[in-house]
Scaffold this active site. Sequence first.
Site, PDB file in Angstrom:
ATOM      1  N   CYS A   1       0.800  -1.236   0.000  1.00 62.42           N
ATOM      2  CA  CYS A   1       0.000   0.000   0.000  1.00 62.42           C
ATOM      3  C   CYS A   1       0.826   1.276   0.000  1.00 62.42           C
ATOM      4  CB  CYS A   1      -0.952  -0.004   1.189  1.00 62.42           C
ATOM      5  SG  CYS A   1      -2.142  -1.369   1.198  1.00 62.42           S
TER       6      CYS A   1
ATOM      7  N   HIS B   1      -0.312   6.651   2.960  1.00 58.37           N
ATOM      8  CA  HIS B   1      -0.476   5.405   3.692  1.00 58.37           C
ATOM      9  C   HIS B   1      -1.295   5.592   4.962  1.00 58.37           C
ATOM     10  CE1 HIS B   1       0.798   1.958   6.346  1.00 58.37           C
ATOM     11  NE2 HIS B   1       0.324   1.350   5.282  1.00 58.37           N
TER      12      HIS B   1
ATOM     13  N   HIS C   1      -2.999  -1.700  -5.885  1.00 54.04           N
ATOM     14  CA  HIS C   1      -2.306  -2.907  -6.365  1.00 54.04           C
ATOM     15  C   HIS C   1      -3.336  -4.007  -6.500  1.00 54.04           C
ATOM     16  CE1 HIS C   1      -2.556  -3.883  -2.139  1.00 54.04           C
ATOM     17  NE2 HIS C   1      -1.762  -2.867  -1.859  1.00 54.04           N
TER      18      HIS C   1
END
Length: 498
Positions: free
Chosen positions: A77, A136, A343
């Site tokens: 992440c 994040h 992702h």
Amino acid sequence: MTPKLSLFLCFIFIGFLQSCGTEVQEKKPYNILFIAIDDLRPELGVYGNDIIKTPNLDAIGQAGTIFENHYVQVPTCGASRCSILTGMLPSNREHLKNSAIEKMMADVPEGERPESFVHHLKRNGYYTVGIGKISHSIEGLVYGYEESPVGAKAEMPFSWDEMLFDAGKWGNGWNAFFGYADGSNRQGKKKQVKPYEAGEVSDEGYPDGLSAQLAIKKLRELADKEEPFFMGLGLFKPHLPFTSPKKYWDLYDREDIPLSPSPDIPENIDLSSLQESGEFNQYALGEEKAGLDHQLSDEYARKLKHAYYAAVSYSDALVGKVMDELEVLGLAENTIIVVWGDHGWHLGDQRVWGKHTIFETALRSPLIIKVPGLAARRISSDMPVSSIDLYPTLMELAEVPTNFTLDGQSLVPLIKDGKDENREALAFSYFKNGISMRTDKYRMMKYFREETPTIELYDHLNDPLETKNIANEQPELVEQLLVQLEKGDTGLYTDENN
């Protein structure tokens, strides 16, 4: 020509110029709505999945540009978000960690080079708002999963005019991120939790519902501002735990959900190329543990995939609410929409439940860009693109100059014309001591490790599921592709970076 006629024509010409100038002055720059969805595979209707229910994301895709083969630079992440925000490939080991943005930006004074594309837009007249998980950290603050955010430093200190989050009954961002419908969370329960939940709650019974509400409220305020805005909306789901209101589970008949088409270890590889599903196995009350030495039972695998699909449909519904408000406010006709998955995720593929590999499944994610007034189109798998390409793309669309180097390449020619003669069909990704290169036909991996083989090659024309490493069978092709792979070698794995 008489003097009177000349004067008359002159007045007409001046009026024409003034009219044109007024139109130019009145044309407001595009607003930008950037929607980041955590752990989202290209499991959407517009990406060819005819079982999953994602009508709102599909609608954006049907009106925008769908990039069939979009690849993130790092399959975790924080590091993936670092690459897209900076437009840069990772160049040292810190850039592969979830702490990448913190290390790069949190304690660094503001410099001539902007810390992120959000920062650059802010410097150039945009009002910037972040909601949820864009970098994040959830509130944009740096603190540990079991710590308090009080007094925490900003992760991206110069990027946001406002960084917002409604933690609701969970109390803070990380509790909400790993939260369950009753207000509990994974860390508070000491990991004695299941990796899924079907909550008997409304959309606002989970944190993402509160983020969507906050986005709608903020859009109403932004609609009255003179300056253009950038809004980042970061939705948690379908990140683990796979939680969502039960009504989204009820959209599916579990028996209709297919199991992984590639549940076995690829031929001719070392197991160090994969991973043991450690993040997934932290959810201690799951019915089964995952591992490379076995497959989960079909029943449990299908249940988990059902949970994942429900979580995706939940996020889709929330995106729909925000898009509806954009229309109601009259903002849609001048707002660029970007949908990005940070992702992919192995749903039992290669026996992995998670990300953290440099296989196709962990690196490929959705990228959809809708620009007002431009025709819808689909960029085929013949042209792989990268997350780092978004930075120069947004700057070109917003007409914001960049006088510094970026590793990405603008996608605007593909968006406008469907082709770009100056673009090479290459995308690079990094993790697991390896570089992974995707071309239009192949994926090559080069590992910097003791275990062999250190080269893996997959033929995507004949083996799109990456079930067999054919590097030993194609030595000449390997040599050719290694030359191309050097273009993505940033020195990440040299001795001084170890």
